[in-house]
Write an enzyme that holds these catalytic residues in place. Structure first.
Site, PDB file in Angstrom:
ATOM      1  N   PHE A 113       0.803  -1.284  -0.090  1.00 19.23           N
ATOM      2  CA  PHE A 113      -0.082   0.099   0.151  1.00 19.23           C
ATOM      3  C   PHE A 113       0.813   1.272  -0.173  1.00 19.23           C
ATOM      4  O   PHE A 113       1.979   1.062   0.989  1.00 19.23           O
ATOM      5  CB  PHE A 113      -0.839  -0.005   1.298  1.00 19.23           C
ATOM      6  CG  PHE A 113      -2.219   0.848   1.060  1.00 19.23           C
ATOM      7  CD1 PHE A 113      -2.941   0.702   0.148  1.00 19.23           C
ATOM      8  CD2 PHE A 113      -2.139   1.843   1.946  1.00 19.23           C
ATOM      9  CE1 PHE A 113      -4.062   1.653   0.025  1.00 19.23           C
ATOM     10  CE2 PHE A 113      -3.401   2.988   1.878  1.00 19.23           C
ATOM     11  CZ  PHE A 113      -4.156   3.046   0.849  1.00 19.23           C
ATOM     12  N   LYS A 210     -11.546  -1.560   8.816  1.00 18.10           N
ATOM     13  CA  LYS A 210     -11.991  -2.268   7.769  1.00 18.10           C
ATOM     14  C   LYS A 210     -12.879  -3.402   8.215  1.00 18.10           C
ATOM     15  O   LYS A 210     -13.866  -3.485   8.678  1.00 18.10           O
ATOM     16  CB  LYS A 210     -10.609  -2.834   7.012  1.00 18.10           C
ATOM     17  CG  LYS A 210      -9.820  -1.705   6.323  1.00 18.10           C
ATOM     18  CD  LYS A 210      -8.658  -2.259   5.583  1.00 18.10           C
ATOM     19  CE  LYS A 210      -7.844  -1.242   5.061  1.00 18.10           C
ATOM     20  NZ  LYS A 210      -8.475  -0.456   4.235  1.00 18.10           N
TER      21      LYS A 210
END
Length: 398
Positions: A113, A210
């Site tokens: 990421f 998440k």
């Protein structure tokens, strides 16, 4: 066995919506409003500053950290929550570098990421000591672990394709070469079974917004192997990590031999209230059950899309054990197609340049949802609905 009909009932998802984006932002637990109201009216309003003692706010970094830790196989006393994932990446990598000061190479991969890489680049500039960041292809990380490497920093599950790194193999080789390993578990915690203790993980970081469903901007976590707690140093030495924070010394003295060394500044107790409510969902969830259900639903989704949706190409590993809990497909007009799906109440997301990404979250997704989502995608492709002008406009968040 985990009762997924029971966990599904614990979330407040709008009527008619199929939410396949829990891998990016989990939905709201039904208990969240009451828990936040309780914090506002029965804690902050009534106890005010006394709440740091009467409500144990001061130690929620640790008590909630232990609850998160149990989901990743961490022993109590080795995980704290607070701050953001980007801050935790910076903190963990800096701490890892301090353990092997004679080495100058940080190894990651070009599929990590981007913000993890940005934080490392910033850290290297601050240190200005000749550090080098190496980012080979994800498949080549293992071959690039040499005796030059100080820290291996990788995200277990690729945020685009869902591909999993082999944690065991990477840790074993890194330790054999004298390197420290920092694992980003953003797409692992609450998605797949993780056992940081059994794998002898040095540092693990992750977020709680998440798969853990604690809300947008929810606090991050950091785990430190107990064997390192007496020697680890935090580059961010905030008052919350001081040995005697209310002595108000002008010099920093870290908390001795404790995970509190990795606390930084005053955390958001309001966010902690939402995290507390979200973690209640996990009390009756077995991670092995969750993983098997995720595999079953993912395999169904892949089969149906490939059979019914021409022009869409699967973008992840075929072996379900080599994937996390999201599946991705490439489509030339992926952004517009995803906007058409969203307009039809099937919520996924898009990752450049052409990836449509779908989170498979068994806590609130079932087989009927998967089949209806594929019906919708098939219709959009057949009718070329994605060509509509309104679906071509790029929003700030994709």
């Amino acid at each position: 066995m985990t009762d997924f009909s029971k966990t599904r009932a614990m979330f407040d998802i709008p009527e008619g919506m199929i939410y396949l984006n829990g891998n990016s932002l989990g939905p709201m637990p039904k208990a969240a409003p009451e828990r936040m109201q309780r914090f506002l009216m029965d804690e902050w309003r009534t106890d005010l500053i006394r709440g740091w003692n009467t409500r144990n706010w001061f130690m929620q970094t640790n008590t909630l950290g232990d609850r998160v830790g149990r989901l990743i196989g961490a022993p109590d006393g080795s995980t704290v929550v607070g701050d953001t994932l980007s801050i935790r990446v910076f903190q963990a990598v800096a701490a890892g570098l301090a353990l092997v000061p004679e080495r100058k190479v940080i190894l990651s991969d070009n599929g990590n990421f981007p913000t993890d890489l940005y934080m490392v680049e910033g850290l290297m500039k601050l240190k200005d000591a000749g550090y080098e960041l190496r980012i080979p292809d994800p498949e080549d990380v293992l071959d690039n672990i040499t005796d030059e490497v100080a820290v291996v920093m990788v995200t277990e599950v690729d945020y685009r394709t869902g591909r999993r790194h082999d944690m065991s193999a990477i840790i074993e080789k890194a330790h054999a070469q004298g390197a420290v390993v920092v694992w980003d578990l953003a797409h692992s915690a609450g998605a797949i079974p993780v056992d940081v203790a059994a794998l002898d993980v040095d540092f693990a970081v992750g977020c709680t917004y998440k798969y853990l469903n604690a809300g947008p901007g929810a606090p991050a976590f950091i785990h430190v192997a107990p064997r390192l707690l007496s020697v680890v140093e935090s580059a961010l030495s905030g008052w919350y990590a001081h040995e005697a924070p209310f002595a108000f010394d002008t010099d920093f003295r870290p908390m001795p031999d404790a995970i509190e060394r990795m606390r930084i500044g005053t955390p958001s107790i309001a966010s902690f209230a939402l995290l507390d409510a979200a973690l209640d969902v996990w009390d009756a969830v077995d991670m092995e059950d969750l993983h098997q259900k995720s595999i079953d639903l993912s395999e169904l989704f892949i089969r149906e899309v490939e059979a019914r949706c021409p022009g869409v190409t699967f973008a992840g590993p075929r072996d379900p054990l080599a994937r996390g809990s999201h599946v991705s497909f490439r489509f030339e007009h992926g952004y517009a197609c995803m906007q058409a799906l969203i307009a039809n109440q099937v919520i996924g997301d898009f990752r450049a340049p052409d990836v449509m990404r779908f989170g498979i979250t068994p806590l609130f997704i079932d087989q009927a949802d998967i089949l209806k989502a594929v019906d919708t995608l098939e219709s959009i492709l057949k009718n070329k609905t994605w060509r509509e002008e309104r679906f071509q406009v790029r929003a700030k968040v994709t």
